[in-house]
Write an enzyme that holds these catalytic residues in place. Structure first.
Site, PDB file in Angstrom:
ATOM      1  CG  ASP A   1     -14.563 -21.598  73.271  1.00 50.28           C
ATOM      2  OD1 ASP A   1     -13.598 -21.936  73.951  1.00 50.28           O
ATOM      3  OD2 ASP A   1     -14.745 -21.976  72.091  1.00 50.28           O
TER       4      ASP A   1
HETATM    5  C1  GLC Z   1     -13.087 -24.559  70.658  1.00 54.87           C
HETATM    6  C2  GLC Z   1     -12.020 -23.924  71.503  1.00 54.87           C
HETATM    7  C3  GLC Z   1     -11.598 -22.555  71.021  1.00 54.87           C
HETATM    8  C4  GLC Z   1     -11.709 -22.501  69.511  1.00 54.87           C
HETATM    9  C5  GLC Z   1     -13.196 -22.598  69.172  1.00 54.87           C
HETATM   10  C6  GLC Z   1     -13.447 -22.569  67.660  1.00 54.87           C
HETATM   11  O1  GLC Z   1     -13.988 -25.249  71.476  1.00 54.87           O
HETATM   12  O2  GLC Z   1     -12.237 -23.841  72.913  1.00 54.87           O
HETATM   13  O3  GLC Z   1     -10.261 -22.332  71.470  1.00 54.87           O
HETATM   14  O4  GLC Z   1     -11.165 -21.294  69.018  1.00 54.87           O
HETATM   15  O5  GLC Z   1     -13.792 -23.748  69.732  1.00 54.87           O
HETATM   16  O6  GLC Z   1     -12.944 -23.723  67.077  1.00 54.87           O
END
Ligand code: GLC
Length: 735
Positions: free
Chosen positions: A263
């Site tokens: 993430d």
């Molecule tokens: C965010 C979220 C995740 C998302 C990623 C890209 O922090 O936790 O769900 O897909 O970043 O935006």
């Protein structure tokens, strides 16, 4: 490319080219050149890193993606195409209800259809991967991201996870209108301590495997192409650095051989967690855990080469990750066609098409849950033609119907409640007033008021005047959309005070209030619930939200939504969920005569509305619940049947729910667990038999030795309208 050609490519790459494939950067790095020296310079990403990067996030639209891919390939010595990934969570441009709302449909095929449409729109816009489905099990409405999950039940979430992956990926990622799915957030991100965002997660391996891992596994079994590691620690180890989770469970036990992406900045955050001394150690830990792509930090690009030269990390580990990224690009056909299905003309043609809007409207009506109705709904012709309706509230004409993760949807495309009522062109006496804003404060800065007290007073007075001169009030209330989603944990889950005040003042002059709720999480609505004539939970209903609400309140559609997450009596009850335990001193819900029983002394144990609950205009009656046999052998099955009668003048859909309780075992077992459901449609006064097959595998759980097995003994089977069903029939399992 075939496997050998991929291996040849891998072996021809320099170590910098290999590490570059593991870097994912946001669109800013490709759309404007000064970003490496500009605001994101702290990331330490240089121009060469950008040119060697393997993927990008949230860069969208066919023209932009074609242009970026072309530029990237011109600079790529090995001509390795970029992967384009994005958060297409509940639709790309046609926005569907938020996932928690969709979870209330109990209509898996509909969720597949929504995903198929999202993939169709996103693929012609050039996208290759969506960071969806989010299948984190959720039990705590304080956590803002409950709106992104399909709910509190692992069985239901698993059924949905499979269908959503099918909807995105179709039969092959080489087929048009498909995109790769990325199941997230692995694992158990939905159980942060205290419901506080990014909070630590502690739970037994039994609870983890029995409840929290099930839906991720369902997505993997459906060949979900990617997995996203989560921010949280799990029992003291950050998921993004957890070899047991990422290698032993995900890869070895479940056989997942696809790409694991971290993430956002989660690899760098291993340092903040106190699990890595510095970025260099974070890079080593994450790669060894099997995290392939580093989303939006320079930890891999700044440290992996050194780690390999110092022989702290084997080049084989790097090659393993890089090969998985190349294989994903190959599965998508990017080496043959780096532009895949990006098509500016089709993009304009397909997005928000009539067909897509039709499905969005159906999804919205089926996700709405009628929580209360004293008979005022549906608004009959007699009311419409002879009475005056006041539509009051900050959501009456709000276009903000998408929820927090619809970042590509244009709010202007949404149909508001007011627009929908006007479009019906009924002979209806109706007036519209906001009555107040969603919040008195600036939602982005709660210390700053967004409206003067005087203006607020004026809005309120006008609304009270209208309500006092109307027969029925439709009161459109809700939480601000940025109060849900990521970074939006709340300790108080009531409606904004200014809206509660609006309800009070309107109620003083008019008792016929139909509340329509727009919210991402289950709210604490106990202060208004007893006095509203009706309550329709509309969630964030998406592009066709206003039309869907009208379909229900005017009776064109009979509501069939059933809660995918319990509505707490108040925040003091959370986390609250239906499949909890009896304890050694179960409280007698009827009369709290025994102080020394498992209960609160100041609030009920029961939620305000339980999992699976929802009203309809029809009156569904259950009878003749029976079992063909009361002994289940481990190899066979027994039939459970029930007669459902629609004892009303409205045709409608009932969600018949099957729950089972294991009365005793080598570990204590939940009071009931959802094991099946059926959507059945019944004409007025029609009745149908519904049959469920009961099999031994439904009775399995992790026993004291952590073996996933059933145990002989006695079980109670319930078939009912929601998880509060209490009269069951018993059977035994004989192995
Ligand atoms: C965010 C979220 C995740 C998302 C990623 C890209 O922090 O936790 O769900 O897909 O970043 O935006």
């Amino acid at each position: 490319m075939n496997k050998n050609e991929l291996l040849e490519l891998l072996n021809s790459m320099t170590i910098k080219e290999k590490i570059g494939q593991l870097l994912q950067l946001s669109s800013a790095f490709y759309s404007n050149k000064d970003v490496v020296t500009g605001p994101l310079r702290f990331l330490g990403i240089d121009k060469e890193n950008v040119e060697l990067s393997g993927s990008t996030l949230n860069l969208v639209s066919a023209d932009a993606i074609i242009h970026t891919q072309k530029e990237h390939l011109e600079k790529s010595d090995k001509k390795i195409p970029l992967l384009f990934m994005a958060d297409v969570i509940n639709g790309y441009k046609t926005i569907f209800p938020t996932p928690l709302a969709l979870g209330c449909t109990f209509h898996p095929e509909l969720l597949r259809d929504c995903a198929r449409i999202a993939a169709k729109e996103a693929s012609v816009a050039g996208l290759h991967v969506t960071y969806s489905p989010m299948v984190d099990l959720v039990r705590d409405a304080r956590w803002g991201r409950v709106m992104e999950s399909t709910g509190e039940d692992s069985f239901l979430n698993s059924v949905y996870a499979k269908e959503i992956v099918k909807g995105y990926q179709g039969n092959s990622l080489l087929d048009e209108y498909t995109i790769a799915a990325c199941v997230k957030h692995f694992a158990a991100y939905g159980a942060p301590s205290g419901g506080r965002e990014y909070g630590w997660v502690d739970m037994s391996e039994r609870l983890l495997r029995e409840q929290y891992l099930v839906a991720y596994k369902a997505a993997i079994d459906e060949n979900c192409a990617l997995v996203m590691s989560s921010f949280n620690t799990l029992n003291g180890i950050p998921a993004t650095g957890d070899k047991w989770l990422m290698r032993e469970i995900l890869r070895d036990e479940w056989g997942f051989d696809g790409v694991i992406i971290s993430d956002y900045a989660a690899i760098a955050e291993l340092v903040a967690h106190g699990y890595a001394k510095d970025d260099k150690e974070a890079a080593k830990i994450a790669l060894e855990a099997g995290i392939d792509i580093d989303m939006m930090t320079s930890v891999y690009v700044k440290n992996l080469e050194k780690l390999i030269h110092e022989k702290q990390v084997s080049i084989d580990l790097l090659d393993e990750s890089v090969l998985r990224v190349l294989e994903l690009k190959n599965k998508l056909g990017l080496f043959e066609n780096p532009y895949r299905f990006a098509n500016p003309t089709l993009e304009k043609e397909l997005i928000l098409s009539k067909e897509h809007r039709k499905v969005a409207r159906k999804a919205a009506t089926e996700s709405m849950v009628l929580l209360k109705n004293n008979g005022i709904l549906p608004l009959k012709k007699s009311i419409i033609e002879n009475q005056k309706i006041a539509c009051i509230g900050p959501y009456v004409d709000s276009k903000s119907l998408y929820g927090a993760w619809s970042i590509f949807g244009n709010r202007e495309d949404a149909i508001t409640l007011k627009e929908a009522i006007i479009n019906r062109k009924e002979d209806i006496q109706v007036e519209f007033l906001d009555g107040c804003k969603i919040l008195s404060e600036d939602p982005w800065n709660l210390d700053k008021r967004d409206i003067t007290p005087l203006e607020e007073e004026k809005m309120l007075e006008e609304a009270i005047h209208l309500a006092s001169n109307s027969d029925v009030v439709v009161l459109a209330l809700g939480e601000h959309y940025i109060y849900t989603g990521e970074g939006s944990s709340r300790g108080d889950i009531t409606l904004p005070k200014v809206q509660l005040n609006l309800f009070e003042k309107v109620y003083e002059v008019n008792k016929n209030i139909i509340v329509v709720l727009f919210n991402g999480r289950p709210l604490d609505i106990v202060s208004i619930e007893g006095r509203a004539a009706a309550i329709l939970e509309a969630w964030y209903p998406g592009t066709e939200g206003g039309n869907a609400i009208c379909d229900i309140i005017f009776g064109d559609v009979n509501p069939s939504g059933r809660l995918s997450m319990s509505f707490p009596y108040c925040v003091g009850q959370v986390p609250i969920y239906y499949n909890n335990y009896n304890t050694g001193r179960p409280a007698n819900e009827k009369v709290y005569e025994n102080r020394y029983s498992s209960r609160y002394i100041d609030i009920p144990n029961k939620p305000l509305y339980p999992f699976g609950y929802g009203l309809s205009y029809s009156k569904f009656e259950y009878s003749n619940i029976g079992l063909e046999n009361t002994v289940l052998a481990s190899t066979g099955s027994i039939k459970a049947s029930v007669i459902i009668k629609n004892n009303s003048e409205y045709s409608g859909t009932e969600i018949v729910q099957l729950y089972i309780r294991d009365l005793y075992g080598s570990v204590v077992r939940p009071l009931k667990e959802l094991k099946g459901f059926r959507r059945i449609s019944l004409q007025p006064y029609e009745e149908k038999e519904v049959v469920f097959e009961i099999t031994e595998d439904m009775l399995r759980f992790y026993n004291t030795k952590m073996n996933y097995e059933s145990e002989e003994g006695e079980f109670t089977l319930f078939i009912g309208h929601d998880s509060s069903v209490s009269n069951g029939i018993n059977f035994i399992l004989k192995k």
